[in-house]
Design a protein around this motif. Structure first.
Motif, PDB file in Angstrom:
ATOM      1  N   PRO A 199       5.668  51.729  38.053  1.00 18.68           N
ATOM      2  CA  PRO A 199       5.801  52.233  39.142  1.00 18.68           C
ATOM      3  C   PRO A 199       4.998  52.098  40.142  1.00 18.68           C
ATOM      4  O   PRO A 199       5.542  52.069  41.337  1.00 18.68           O
ATOM      5  CB  PRO A 199       5.226  54.312  38.288  1.00 18.68           C
ATOM      6  CG  PRO A 199       4.544  53.887  36.891  1.00 18.68           C
ATOM      7  CD  PRO A 199       5.087  52.570  36.771  1.00 18.68           C
ATOM      8  N   ASN A 200       4.518  51.872  40.369  1.00 17.53           N
ATOM      9  CA  ASN A 200       3.065  51.552  40.854  1.00 17.53           C
ATOM     10  C   ASN A 200       2.271  49.429  41.470  1.00 17.53           C
ATOM     11  O   ASN A 200       2.441  49.721  42.669  1.00 17.53           O
ATOM     12  CB  ASN A 200       1.743  52.004  40.861  1.00 17.53           C
ATOM     13  CG  ASN A 200       2.209  53.256  40.759  1.00 17.53           C
ATOM     14  OD1 ASN A 200       2.498  54.407  41.285  1.00 17.53           O
ATOM     15  ND2 ASN A 200       0.455  53.550  39.788  1.00 17.53           N
ATOM     16  N   TRP A 201       2.925  49.229  40.546  1.00 17.43           N
ATOM     17  CA  TRP A 201       2.571  47.673  40.880  1.00 17.43           C
ATOM     18  C   TRP A 201       3.842  46.586  40.746  1.00 17.43           C
ATOM     19  O   TRP A 201       4.784  47.301  39.568  1.00 17.43           O
ATOM     20  CB  TRP A 201       1.846  47.599  39.995  1.00 17.43           C
ATOM     21  CG  TRP A 201       0.338  47.815  39.892  1.00 17.43           C
ATOM     22  CD1 TRP A 201      -0.088  49.013  38.783  1.00 17.43           C
ATOM     23  CD2 TRP A 201      -1.163  47.932  40.982  1.00 17.43           C
ATOM     24  NE1 TRP A 201      -1.639  49.090  39.104  1.00 17.43           N
ATOM     25  CE2 TRP A 201      -1.622  48.767  40.441  1.00 17.43           C
ATOM     26  CE3 TRP A 201      -0.782  46.911  40.925  1.00 17.43           C
ATOM     27  CZ2 TRP A 201      -2.811  49.145  40.561  1.00 17.43           C
ATOM     28  CZ3 TRP A 201      -2.627  46.736  41.717  1.00 17.43           C
ATOM     29  CH2 TRP A 201      -3.503  47.593  41.990  1.00 17.43           C
ATOM     30  N   ASN A 202       4.195  45.972  41.280  1.00 17.91           N
ATOM     31  CA  ASN A 202       5.084  44.541  41.219  1.00 17.91           C
ATOM     32  C   ASN A 202       4.567  43.202  40.721  1.00 17.91           C
ATOM     33  O   ASN A 202       2.920  43.126  41.296  1.00 17.91           O
ATOM     34  CB  ASN A 202       5.659  44.433  42.513  1.00 17.91           C
ATOM     35  CG  ASN A 202       6.228  43.078  42.081  1.00 17.91           C
ATOM     36  OD1 ASN A 202       7.083  42.941  41.497  1.00 17.91           O
ATOM     37  ND2 ASN A 202       7.232  43.426  43.682  1.00 17.91           N
ATOM     38  N   MET A 203       4.922  43.097  39.247  1.00 24.72           N
ATOM     39  CA  MET A 203       3.987  42.096  38.444  1.00 24.72           C
ATOM     40  C   MET A 203       4.881  41.394  37.301  1.00 24.72           C
ATOM     41  O   MET A 203       5.976  41.366  38.123  1.00 24.72           O
ATOM     42  CB  MET A 203       3.021  42.630  37.492  1.00 24.72           C
ATOM     43  CG  MET A 203       2.101  43.669  38.227  1.00 24.72           C
ATOM     44  SD  MET A 203       1.065  44.854  36.576  1.00 24.72           S
ATOM     45  CE  MET A 203       1.806  46.067  35.811  1.00 24.72           C
ATOM     46  N   GLY A 204       4.153  40.342  37.505  1.00 25.71           N
ATOM     47  CA  GLY A 204       5.348  39.709  36.125  1.00 25.71           C
ATOM     48  C   GLY A 204       5.671  40.095  34.977  1.00 25.71           C
ATOM     49  O   GLY A 204       4.752  41.672  34.764  1.00 25.71           O
ATOM     50  N   ALA A 205       6.143  39.625  34.381  1.00 27.65           N
ATOM     51  CA  ALA A 205       7.594  40.419  33.595  1.00 27.65           C
ATOM     52  C   ALA A 205       5.952  40.698  32.284  1.00 27.65           C
ATOM     53  O   ALA A 205       6.521  42.250  31.730  1.00 27.65           O
ATOM     54  CB  ALA A 205       8.560  39.693  32.578  1.00 27.65           C
ATOM     55  N   LYS A 206       5.300  39.794  32.037  1.00 24.04           N
ATOM     56  CA  LYS A 206       4.802  39.555  30.929  1.00 24.04           C
ATOM     57  C   LYS A 206       3.625  41.115  31.034  1.00 24.04           C
ATOM     58  O   LYS A 206       3.979  42.115  29.997  1.00 24.04           O
ATOM     59  CB  LYS A 206       3.707  38.909  30.135  1.00 24.04           C
ATOM     60  CG  LYS A 206       3.748  38.674  28.964  1.00 24.04           C
ATOM     61  CD  LYS A 206       1.919  39.405  28.863  1.00 24.04           C
ATOM     62  CE  LYS A 206       1.400  38.815  27.901  1.00 24.04           C
ATOM     63  NZ  LYS A 206      -0.426  39.898  27.078  1.00 24.04           N
ATOM     64  N   ILE A 207       3.393  41.158  31.654  1.00 27.81           N
ATOM     65  CA  ILE A 207       2.099  42.370  32.124  1.00 27.81           C
ATOM     66  C   ILE A 207       2.726  43.772  32.638  1.00 27.81           C
ATOM     67  O   ILE A 207       2.438  44.706  32.078  1.00 27.81           O
ATOM     68  CB  ILE A 207       0.921  41.336  32.855  1.00 27.81           C
ATOM     69  CG1 ILE A 207      -0.209  42.867  33.453  1.00 27.81           C
ATOM     70  CG2 ILE A 207       1.941  41.368  34.495  1.00 27.81           C
ATOM     71  CD1 ILE A 207      -0.765  42.311  34.026  1.00 27.81           C
ATOM     72  N   THR A 208       3.960  43.253  33.143  1.00 27.01           N
ATOM     73  CA  THR A 208       4.724  44.450  32.863  1.00 27.01           C
ATOM     74  C   THR A 208       4.884  45.377  32.088  1.00 27.01           C
ATOM     75  O   THR A 208       5.065  47.115  31.665  1.00 27.01           O
ATOM     76  CB  THR A 208       6.291  44.080  33.782  1.00 27.01           C
ATOM     77  OG1 THR A 208       5.891  43.753  35.205  1.00 27.01           O
ATOM     78  CG2 THR A 208       6.549  45.754  34.151  1.00 27.01           C
ATOM     79  N   ILE A 209       5.339  44.606  30.910  1.00 24.53           N
ATOM     80  CA  ILE A 209       5.762  44.761  29.696  1.00 24.53           C
ATOM     81  C   ILE A 209       4.542  45.088  28.587  1.00 24.53           C
ATOM     82  O   ILE A 209       4.524  46.809  28.211  1.00 24.53           O
ATOM     83  CB  ILE A 209       6.832  44.117  29.076  1.00 24.53           C
ATOM     84  CG1 ILE A 209       7.676  43.496  29.386  1.00 24.53           C
ATOM     85  CG2 ILE A 209       7.197  45.095  27.218  1.00 24.53           C
ATOM     86  CD1 ILE A 209       9.455  45.094  29.611  1.00 24.53           C
ATOM     87  N   ASP A 210       4.110  44.840  29.048  1.00 30.28           N
ATOM     88  CA  ASP A 210       2.208  45.164  28.050  1.00 30.28           C
ATOM     89  C   ASP A 210       1.314  46.922  29.342  1.00 30.28           C
ATOM     90  O   ASP A 210       1.305  47.087  28.872  1.00 30.28           O
ATOM     91  CB  ASP A 210       1.860  44.281  28.782  1.00 30.28           C
ATOM     92  CG  ASP A 210       1.565  43.346  27.962  1.00 30.28           C
ATOM     93  OD1 ASP A 210       2.061  43.296  26.448  1.00 30.28           O
ATOM     94  OD2 ASP A 210       0.871  41.901  27.745  1.00 30.28           O
ATOM     95  N   SER A 211       2.001  46.767  30.807  1.00 26.69           N
ATOM     96  CA  SER A 211       1.676  48.200  31.122  1.00 26.69           C
ATOM     97  C   SER A 211       2.590  49.297  30.811  1.00 26.69           C
ATOM     98  O   SER A 211       2.259  49.907  30.356  1.00 26.69           O
ATOM     99  CB  SER A 211       1.326  48.093  32.532  1.00 26.69           C
ATOM    100  OG  SER A 211       0.943  46.687  33.174  1.00 26.69           O
ATOM    101  N   ALA A 212       3.683  49.378  30.520  1.00 27.62           N
ATOM    102  CA  ALA A 212       4.513  49.958  29.648  1.00 27.62           C
ATOM    103  C   ALA A 212       4.599  50.400  28.210  1.00 27.62           C
ATOM    104  O   ALA A 212       4.055  51.728  28.000  1.00 27.62           O
ATOM    105  CB  ALA A 212       6.237  49.338  29.979  1.00 27.62           C
ATOM    106  N   SER A 213       3.654  49.262  27.331  1.00 26.75           N
ATOM    107  CA  SER A 213       3.343  49.776  26.120  1.00 26.75           C
ATOM    108  C   SER A 213       2.171  49.690  25.817  1.00 26.75           C
ATOM    109  O   SER A 213       1.274  50.512  24.863  1.00 26.75           O
ATOM    110  CB  SER A 213       3.635  48.698  25.613  1.00 26.75           C
ATOM    111  OG  SER A 213       2.419  46.735  25.402  1.00 26.75           O
ATOM    112  N   MET A 214       1.059  49.401  27.046  1.00 28.46           N
ATOM    113  CA  MET A 214      -0.364  49.929  27.173  1.00 28.46           C
ATOM    114  C   MET A 214      -1.236  49.437  26.184  1.00 28.46           C
ATOM    115  O   MET A 214      -2.519  49.412  26.138  1.00 28.46           O
ATOM    116  CB  MET A 214      -0.419  51.587  26.950  1.00 28.46           C
ATOM    117  CG  MET A 214       0.260  52.652  28.345  1.00 28.46           C
ATOM    118  SD  MET A 214      -0.976  54.184  28.054  1.00 28.46           S
ATOM    119  CE  MET A 214      -2.825  54.089  28.872  1.00 28.46           C
ATOM    120  N   MET A 215      -0.626  48.545  25.853  1.00 37.35           N
ATOM    121  CA  MET A 215      -1.437  47.345  25.730  1.00 37.35           C
ATOM    122  C   MET A 215      -1.854  46.673  26.671  1.00 37.35           C
ATOM    123  O   MET A 215      -3.302  46.283  25.911  1.00 37.35           O
ATOM    124  CB  MET A 215       0.138  45.988  24.899  1.00 37.35           C
ATOM    125  CG  MET A 215      -1.152  44.645  24.205  1.00 37.35           C
ATOM    126  SD  MET A 215      -2.371  44.919  22.816  1.00 37.35           S
ATOM    127  CE  MET A 215      -0.814  44.997  21.705  1.00 37.35           C
TER     128      MET A 215
END
Ligand code: NDP
Ligand code: MG
Length: 385
Positions: A199-215
């Motif tokens: 919703p707020n940040w445009n980032m690389g794929a790996k960290i975007t998945i980590d953000s979705a999973s809260m890892m």
């Protein structure tokens, strides 16, 4: 004298934004080295524009293409992991921005610290995997490590002028990601396309998945522990969906300092470049006439199990965070290739934590072995899933 910056991962989200900062302050900063892994066309375009001394492409099969494309320019062209590790130590380099993804950032970062190059640290996995070792290396060599991660940059900014004042708590804000309000049943069927829409940040794929999973937030708790020398029980996570408050520090008198701004990584990147100074920036400003609703929620570790697993790894210490990082890298890649479900990632990480060999006081060689073992276990678990 312009500050000479080596950017590891210049073609990524952080790397390209760092180049925008360099462009805006061309009187102060110069890109000394640019590196990528696969995206050779982007690297060629960056090299022609910024004219670095050195470019490195990780993937050796792309070397000839890069070399030929830059043959008319006085730019040194190298390839491979070893080259990445060596260029950070080049004499003219003042600062190394670690903006590559994952465990691969560990060795070049260690070399840069040994060569006493100030580190602008975006690659949080380096501290997750080997925080104790990195801190010791930085201490022995007197190398500063400046945070680029927005939360840690916020904490770092809150701590300016507070030397000697005791921290009671570091409060890391989390956006909650695209699935903040999803039930467990909904989480069971989410797709990578949904997960990649932050919703707020445009980032690389790996960290975007980590953000979705809260890892990602779990990793940031570990990162905060090593950067600021606080105990795990002094680090709190609060979900703040607007991502306007980037993080906070509570001092022993109860006062809380926060750093606010638009969600734009160029600010923390620029602050790491210019620290302890601030420079003018053309980025958008917060407008409190429209930004009227800042809200806070507790994170839910039963829906976001990765956050609970990261806390567990933090408490167990030793090589456990390295195990979690390796398993997570394998899981995220598998999720992005439709080989594993969103919730399946937590199952595999938990299983890997149970099976991999625990080492209380790991050496660098132990981390290398742990990373390999945990990847193998995670891969096998996915294959047998
Ligand atoms: P990207 O995927 O957008 O970019 C990664 C960069 O690193 C690319 O240049 C890529 O090259 C290169 N790279 C990837 N793997 C390797 C490797 N094995 N060897 C050499 N180079 C490699 O990632 P981000 O910019 O989003 O993230 C970079 C780091 O910063 C991560 O650790 C992330 O956690 C952290 N971070 C990112 C934030 C963000 O807003 N993006 C915020 C806070 C932290 P190529 O393009 O050729 O693949
Ligand atoms: Mg962050």
């Amino acid at each position: 004298m312009k500050k000479q910056i080596a950017i590891l991962g210049s073609t990524g989200s952080i790397g390209t934004q760092a180049l925008q900062v360099i462009e805006e302050h061309a009187d102060l900063y110069e890109a000394y080295a640019l590196t990528a892994n696969n995206r050779v066309d982007e690297l060629i375009a960056q090299a022609r524009k910024f004219m670095p001394e050195i470019v490195v492409i990780g993937n050796e099969s792309k070397y000839l293409q890069l070399k030929e494309a830059l043959a008319d320019l006085p730019i040194k062209v190298y390839t491979g992991e070893e080259a990445l590790c060596q260029i950070v130590a080049e004499q003219p380099v003042d600062m190394v921005l670690t903006a590559m993804v994952g465990y691969a950032g560990l060795r070049p970062t260690m070399n840069a610290i040994r060569a006493r190059k100030t580190i602008a640290l975006a690659n949080k996995e380096t501290l997750v995997v080997a925080g104790e070792l990195i801190n010791e290396l930085a201490r022995v060599n007197g190398t500063p490590i400046l945070p680029v991660d927005s939360e840690h940059s916020a904490v770092f900014q809150c701590l300016t002028g507070e030397v000697g004042n005791a921290i009671e708590k570091v409060i890391l804000t989390a956006s909650g990601g695209p699935f903040r309000t999803f039930t467990r049943e909904q989480l069971a069927t989410v797709t990578k396309e949904q997960a990649l829409r932050h919703p707020n940040w445009n980032m690389g794929a790996k960290i975007t998945i980590d953000s979705a999973s809260m890892m990602n937030k779990g990793f940031e708790v570990m990162e905060a522990k090593w950067l600021f020398g606080v105990r795990p029980d002094q680090i709190e996570v609060v979900v703040h969906p607007q991502s306007v408050i980037h993080s906070m520090v509570q001092f022993e008198d109860g006062a809380v300092k926060a750093q606010l701004g638009m969600p734009d990584m160029r600010l923390p990147i620029q602050y790491a470049f210019s620290y302890p100074d601030r420079l003018h920036a053309s980025f958008p400003r917060i407008d409190f006439r429209t930004c009227t609703n800042l809200t806070f929620e507790q994170p839910d570790t039963s829906r976001f199990r990765n956050l609970a697993l990261a806390y567990e790894a933090l408490h167990r210490g030793g090589n456990m965070p390295c195990i979690v990082n390796a398993a997570n890298e394998v899981c995220v890649a598998a999720f992005l290739h439709d080989r594993l479900s969103f919730l399946g990632m937590s199952d595999i990480i938990e299983r890997t934590m149970q099976r991999a060999s625990f080492i209380r006081k790991p050496s660098y060689e132990d981390y290398v072995a742990t990373d390999a073992e945990a990847r193998r276990i995670a891969e096998e678990s996915i294959a047998n899933n």
